[in-house]
Motif scaffolding. Structure first.
Motif, PDB file in Angstrom:
ATOM      1  N   HIS A  84      46.962  39.086  50.591  1.00  0.00           N
ATOM      2  CA  HIS A  84      46.176  37.864  50.781  1.00  0.00           C
ATOM      3  C   HIS A  84      46.844  36.613  50.201  1.00  0.00           C
ATOM      4  O   HIS A  84      46.159  35.685  49.765  1.00  0.00           O
ATOM      5  N   THR A  86      48.516  33.084  50.405  1.00  0.00           N
ATOM      6  CA  THR A  86      48.481  31.940  51.311  1.00  0.00           C
ATOM      7  C   THR A  86      49.313  30.812  50.708  1.00  0.00           C
ATOM      8  O   THR A  86      49.873  30.943  49.615  1.00  0.00           O
ATOM      9  N   PHE A  89      47.448  29.953  47.541  1.00  0.00           N
ATOM     10  CA  PHE A  89      46.968  31.038  46.683  1.00  0.00           C
ATOM     11  C   PHE A  89      48.074  32.076  46.529  1.00  0.00           C
ATOM     12  O   PHE A  89      48.655  32.511  47.527  1.00  0.00           O
ATOM     13  N   ASP A 159      47.173  42.634  39.347  1.00  0.00           N
ATOM     14  CA  ASP A 159      45.753  42.279  39.416  1.00  0.00           C
ATOM     15  C   ASP A 159      44.909  43.531  39.630  1.00  0.00           C
ATOM     16  O   ASP A 159      43.789  43.628  39.131  1.00  0.00           O
ATOM     17  N   ASN A 208      35.122  43.461  46.275  1.00  0.00           N
ATOM     18  CA  ASN A 208      34.872  42.085  46.691  1.00  0.00           C
ATOM     19  C   ASN A 208      35.964  41.227  46.049  1.00  0.00           C
ATOM     20  O   ASN A 208      35.963  41.021  44.836  1.00  0.00           O
ATOM     21  N   LEU A 209      36.894  40.743  46.836  1.00  0.00           N
ATOM     22  CA  LEU A 209      38.043  40.030  46.281  1.00  0.00           C
ATOM     23  C   LEU A 209      37.676  38.660  45.713  1.00  0.00           C
ATOM     24  O   LEU A 209      38.460  38.071  44.969  1.00  0.00           O
ATOM     25  N   GLN A 210      36.514  38.156  46.046  1.00  0.00           N
ATOM     26  CA  GLN A 210      36.089  36.880  45.475  1.00  0.00           C
ATOM     27  C   GLN A 210      35.549  37.051  44.063  1.00  0.00           C
ATOM     28  O   GLN A 210      35.756  36.202  43.200  1.00  0.00           O
ATOM     29  N   THR A 211      34.863  38.167  43.826  1.00  0.00           N
ATOM     30  CA  THR A 211      34.255  38.393  42.512  1.00  0.00           C
ATOM     31  C   THR A 211      34.957  39.485  41.714  1.00  0.00           C
ATOM     32  O   THR A 211      34.701  39.636  40.526  1.00  0.00           O
ATOM     33  N   ARG A 212      35.809  40.270  42.374  1.00  0.00           N
ATOM     34  CA  ARG A 212      36.498  41.423  41.786  1.00  0.00           C
ATOM     35  C   ARG A 212      35.522  42.549  41.419  1.00  0.00           C
ATOM     36  O   ARG A 212      35.883  43.477  40.692  1.00  0.00           O
ATOM     37  N   LYS A 213      34.306  42.484  41.913  1.00  0.00           N
ATOM     38  CA  LYS A 213      33.357  43.560  41.676  1.00  0.00           C
ATOM     39  C   LYS A 213      33.658  44.727  42.611  1.00  0.00           C
ATOM     40  O   LYS A 213      34.056  44.533  43.756  1.00  0.00           O
TER      41      LYS A 213
END
Length: 220
Positions: A84, A86, A89, A159, A208-213
């Motif tokens: 991911h 970009t 990012f 990560d 969830n890559l936005q929250t890392r949950k």
């Protein structure tokens, strides 16, 4: 991949007894995933190749059907991939290791045993990350020495740190790293039970890559 001839009497547990046919079936199943979804495939100790770390890419001779899938990227074990990325990012660095060394530490590190051992395999990942090495003890894994560098050293703090081998799904965090252990899609064999393995098949960690949950989805 369950492989062929991996352990004594394995043929009694197999529905597909030819390794070429196993790869063909695996490709047939993975081909149902839309091409828009990227698949990253690394080797394990049941694949038709050497089991010594580091493991190379899957063999094109045996696993050609997987190589021919348009949305598959092959990596070694261990392998470090970036996803991911970009223009604005840097992406996520993902360290993937099948995990042949992990049972050694389950058996030999008291703190890991006290924290649940094989029932909490993500604890082993924390230990390896702190050691900055995927097999920091001699004899913890079969190893192919490289005089130029040690490919099992964790040079880049990832990560995500993902392993398999224990056949149990788990997830936790250590500082800024998300630790994930993968489940499996095969049943529980008598051979595995002899070694204290307690697999939990058909459980998939979803991130969830936005929250890392991380959530564990059950397919049984």
């Amino acid at each position: 991949m369950e492989g062929v001839g991996i352990h004594p009497d394995q043929e009694h547990d197999l529905e597909i007894k030819d390794v070429y046919d196993q790869y063909e079936k695996a490709a047939e199943i993975l081909s149902q995933i839309p091409d828009s979804i990227e698949i990253i495939l690394g080797p394990g100790n049941h694949d038709a190749m050497r089991i010594a770390d580091p493991q190379p890419l899957l063999s094109k001779e045996y696993a050609r059907p997987l190589w021919e899938l348009p949305n598959v990227t092959m990596i070694t074990s261990p392998g470090l991939v970036n996803i991911h990325k970009t223009k604005n990012f840097p992406g996520f660095d993902v360290l993937v290791y099948h995990g042949f060394s992990v049972f050694y530490y389950l058996d030999n590190v008291q703190k890991i045993r006290e924290e649940g051992g094989v029932l909490n395999p993500d604890k082993i990942l924390k230990y390896l990350l702190r050691m900055r090495h995927l097999a920091p003890t001699h004899t913890s894994t079969l190893y192919m020495p490289d005089g130029r560098k040690d490919p099992l050293v964790i040079e880049t703090v990832p990560d995500f740190f993902i392993t398999g081998h224990t056949h149990r799904a788990g997830a936790s965090n250590y500082r800024t790293v998300t630790l994930i252990t993968g489940s499996c899609w095969n049943g529980i064999s008598e051979y595995a039970l002899k070694f204290g393995s307690q697999p939990e098949p058909a459980k998939v960690p979803i991130v969830n890559l936005q929250t890392r949950k991380v959530k564990i989805m059950k397919f049984t």
